[in-house]
Design a protein around this motif. Structure first.
Motif, PDB file in Angstrom:
ATOM      1  N   ASP A 152       0.837  -1.199   0.000  1.00 46.91           N
ATOM      2  CA  ASP A 152       0.000   0.000   0.000  1.00 46.91           C
ATOM      3  C   ASP A 152       0.872   1.249   0.000  1.00 46.91           C
ATOM      4  O   ASP A 152       0.648   2.189  -0.779  1.00 46.91           O
ATOM      5  CB  ASP A 152      -0.908  -0.019   1.229  1.00 46.91           C
ATOM      6  CG  ASP A 152      -1.911   1.120   1.229  1.00 46.91           C
ATOM      7  OD1 ASP A 152      -2.211   1.666   0.144  1.00 46.91           O
ATOM      8  OD2 ASP A 152      -2.416   1.476   2.300  1.00 46.91           O
ATOM      9  N   ASN A 153       1.872   1.292   0.859  1.00 46.31           N
ATOM     10  CA  ASN A 153       2.770   2.448   0.921  1.00 46.31           C
ATOM     11  C   ASN A 153       3.508   2.651  -0.402  1.00 46.31           C
ATOM     12  O   ASN A 153       3.667   3.778  -0.885  1.00 46.31           O
ATOM     13  CB  ASN A 153       3.780   2.288   2.063  1.00 46.31           C
ATOM     14  CG  ASN A 153       3.124   2.418   3.428  1.00 46.31           C
ATOM     15  OD1 ASN A 153       2.084   3.052   3.562  1.00 46.31           O
ATOM     16  ND2 ASN A 153       3.738   1.812   4.439  1.00 46.31           N
ATOM     17  N   ARG A 156       1.040   4.034  -3.043  1.00 48.50           N
ATOM     18  CA  ARG A 156       0.708   5.444  -2.801  1.00 48.50           C
ATOM     19  C   ARG A 156       1.845   6.351  -3.262  1.00 48.50           C
ATOM     20  O   ARG A 156       1.615   7.418  -3.850  1.00 48.50           O
ATOM     21  CB  ARG A 156       0.407   5.672  -1.318  1.00 48.50           C
ATOM     22  CG  ARG A 156      -0.900   5.062  -0.857  1.00 48.50           C
ATOM     23  CD  ARG A 156      -1.130   5.309   0.638  1.00 48.50           C
ATOM     24  NE  ARG A 156      -2.330   4.637   1.107  1.00 48.50           N
ATOM     25  CZ  ARG A 156      -3.552   5.121   1.014  1.00 48.50           C
ATOM     26  NH1 ARG A 156      -3.740   6.321   0.452  1.00 48.50           N
ATOM     27  NH2 ARG A 156      -4.594   4.458   1.473  1.00 48.50           N
ATOM     28  N   ALA A 157       3.053   5.956  -2.982  1.00 46.30           N
ATOM     29  CA  ALA A 157       4.204   6.761  -3.416  1.00 46.30           C
ATOM     30  C   ALA A 157       4.333   6.744  -4.936  1.00 46.30           C
ATOM     31  O   ALA A 157       4.643   7.762  -5.559  1.00 46.30           O
ATOM     32  CB  ALA A 157       5.483   6.235  -2.757  1.00 46.30           C
ATOM     33  N   VAL A 159       1.979   6.293  -7.368  1.00 42.65           N
ATOM     34  CA  VAL A 159       0.968   7.033  -8.126  1.00 42.65           C
ATOM     35  C   VAL A 159       1.240   8.529  -8.084  1.00 42.65           C
ATOM     36  O   VAL A 159       0.927   9.259  -9.038  1.00 42.65           O
ATOM     37  CB  VAL A 159      -0.469   6.732  -7.643  1.00 42.65           C
ATOM     38  CG1 VAL A 159      -0.789   5.256  -7.816  1.00 42.65           C
ATOM     39  CG2 VAL A 159      -0.689   7.174  -6.207  1.00 42.65           C
ATOM     40  N   GLN A 160       1.829   9.030  -7.000  1.00 38.25           N
ATOM     41  CA  GLN A 160       2.093  10.458  -6.885  1.00 38.25           C
ATOM     42  C   GLN A 160       3.106  10.947  -7.914  1.00 38.25           C
ATOM     43  O   GLN A 160       3.123  12.133  -8.252  1.00 38.25           O
ATOM     44  CB  GLN A 160       2.595  10.791  -5.472  1.00 38.25           C
ATOM     45  CG  GLN A 160       1.530  10.652  -4.393  1.00 38.25           C
ATOM     46  CD  GLN A 160       2.072  10.955  -3.009  1.00 38.25           C
ATOM     47  OE1 GLN A 160       3.231  11.343  -2.850  1.00 38.25           O
ATOM     48  NE2 GLN A 160       1.238  10.773  -2.000  1.00 38.25           N
ATOM     49  N   THR A 165      -3.727   7.507 -10.208  1.00 38.02           N
ATOM     50  CA  THR A 165      -4.554   7.745  -9.035  1.00 38.02           C
ATOM     51  C   THR A 165      -4.974   6.419  -8.421  1.00 38.02           C
ATOM     52  O   THR A 165      -5.114   5.413  -9.122  1.00 38.02           O
ATOM     53  CB  THR A 165      -5.793   8.590  -9.397  1.00 38.02           C
ATOM     54  OG1 THR A 165      -6.483   8.965  -8.205  1.00 38.02           O
ATOM     55  CG2 THR A 165      -6.752   7.829 -10.299  1.00 38.02           C
ATOM     56  N   SER A 166      -5.142   6.401  -7.111  1.00 36.03           N
ATOM     57  CA  SER A 166      -5.551   5.185  -6.421  1.00 36.03           C
ATOM     58  C   SER A 166      -7.051   4.986  -6.549  1.00 36.03           C
ATOM     59  O   SER A 166      -7.819   5.940  -6.581  1.00 36.03           O
ATOM     60  CB  SER A 166      -5.171   5.262  -4.938  1.00 36.03           C
ATOM     61  OG  SER A 166      -3.772   5.374  -4.771  1.00 36.03           O
ATOM     62  N   THR A 169      -9.783  -0.161  -2.412  1.00 31.62           N
ATOM     63  CA  THR A 169      -9.077  -1.304  -1.850  1.00 31.62           C
ATOM     64  C   THR A 169     -10.108  -2.220  -1.209  1.00 31.62           C
ATOM     65  O   THR A 169     -10.970  -1.757  -0.458  1.00 31.62           O
ATOM     66  CB  THR A 169      -8.045  -0.868  -0.803  1.00 31.62           C
ATOM     67  OG1 THR A 169      -7.094   0.013  -1.414  1.00 31.62           O
ATOM     68  CG2 THR A 169      -7.305  -2.075  -0.238  1.00 31.62           C
ATOM     69  N   PHE A 177      -5.666  -4.227  -4.284  1.00 29.70           N
ATOM     70  CA  PHE A 177      -5.444  -2.806  -4.513  1.00 29.70           C
ATOM     71  C   PHE A 177      -5.764  -2.461  -5.968  1.00 29.70           C
ATOM     72  O   PHE A 177      -5.490  -3.247  -6.878  1.00 29.70           O
ATOM     73  CB  PHE A 177      -3.995  -2.425  -4.208  1.00 29.70           C
ATOM     74  CG  PHE A 177      -3.624  -2.573  -2.762  1.00 29.70           C
ATOM     75  CD1 PHE A 177      -4.014  -1.622  -1.827  1.00 29.70           C
ATOM     76  CD2 PHE A 177      -2.894  -3.674  -2.337  1.00 29.70           C
ATOM     77  CE1 PHE A 177      -3.681  -1.764  -0.489  1.00 29.70           C
ATOM     78  CE2 PHE A 177      -2.557  -3.826  -0.995  1.00 29.70           C
ATOM     79  CZ  PHE A 177      -2.954  -2.865  -0.074  1.00 29.70           C
ATOM     80  N   VAL A 179      -5.390   0.666  -8.917  1.00 32.13           N
ATOM     81  CA  VAL A 179      -4.829   1.940  -9.340  1.00 32.13           C
ATOM     82  C   VAL A 179      -5.235   2.191 -10.791  1.00 32.13           C
ATOM     83  O   VAL A 179      -5.479   1.255 -11.555  1.00 32.13           O
ATOM     84  CB  VAL A 179      -3.291   1.980  -9.201  1.00 32.13           C
ATOM     85  CG1 VAL A 179      -2.870   2.018  -7.747  1.00 32.13           C
ATOM     86  CG2 VAL A 179      -2.635   0.794  -9.896  1.00 32.13           C
TER      87      VAL A 179
END
Length: 216
Positions: A152-153, A156-157, A159-160, A165-166, A169, A177, A179
């Motif tokens: 997950d971490n 998130r990093a 997609v930025q 974009t997420s 879940t 997950f 995306v």
């Protein structure tokens, strides 16, 4: 070059504009289809029942190809169409604007009405958060619960920094997950997942859809 899609707004905004003692209160609201837009208009009419006019403009559809407007008793072409032009100039869709007018006793003339309705809508939209939209491909990956936090971490990093974009879940027997990724970014995502899982995670590529994406 990827196709460009109209933007929308993140949430409702309201703004009051006064000219020659006439009050113009603009409500700008997201509306995914004409029925939703009509519901917003009905609510504004109910809430501001004492206004003389409730002029409206809406644009809907992924491509912004559905539009309508109403002068609601103002001289033809002085309210709805100028309001609609503001939406068009800003390249917005899935949005409705309602301008409620309380007459102040001074006639504004056709030109004055056009300026008043246009300005009221423009100033309201200046206060809105614009949401960018783009075509993205759905990718999902199933992860053992023991690895869910770490993956997950990492996602998130990722997609930025990849104009992605997420999505949702889902936690069942495994964590799933989702995306939404630019088509040309899928190989980079596969590489990232392989890196964080020693090659154990295999993303599943799904359909393409136009979605809201964060600012670049």
């Amino acid at each position: 070059m990827s196709r460009r899609y109209p933007s929308s707004i993140a949430g409702p905004v309201e703004h009051e504009f006064v000219v020659s003692r006439s009050r113009f209160v603009t409500t700008a609201h997201p509306a995914p289809d004409p029925a939703a837009a009509e519901a917003v208009i009905a609510e504004v009419r109910r809430r501001s029942w004492d206004a003389r006019h409730h002029c409206t403009a809406m644009v809907t559809g992924v491509l912004g190809d559905q539009a309508r407007s109403s002068d609601d008793g103002e001289p033809s072409g002085t309210a709805g169409v100028p309001m609609l032009e503001v939406l068009r100039r800003r390249d917005l869709t899935d949005v409705v604007v309602v301008v409620s007018r309380w007459f102040g006793g001074v006639k504004l003339g056709a030109g004055g009405l056009v300026r008043a309705y246009s300005t009221s809508v423009s100033e309201a939209l200046d206060r809105a958060t614009v949401v960018r939209r783009a075509a993205r491909t759905r990718v999902h990956v199933e992860v053992p619960h023991a690895d869910a936090g770490r993956v997950d971490n990492a996602l998130r990093a990722w997609v930025q920094h990849h104009d992605a974009t997420s999505g949702d879940t889902v936690y069942g027997e495994r964590a799933v997950f989702e995306v939404w990724v630019p088509a040309d970014g899928i190989p980079a995502l596969e590489t990232e997942l392989a890196s964080v899982s020693a090659g154990a995670l295999l993303p599943v590529v799904g359909e393409e859809r136009v979605v809201d994406v964060p600012p670049p």
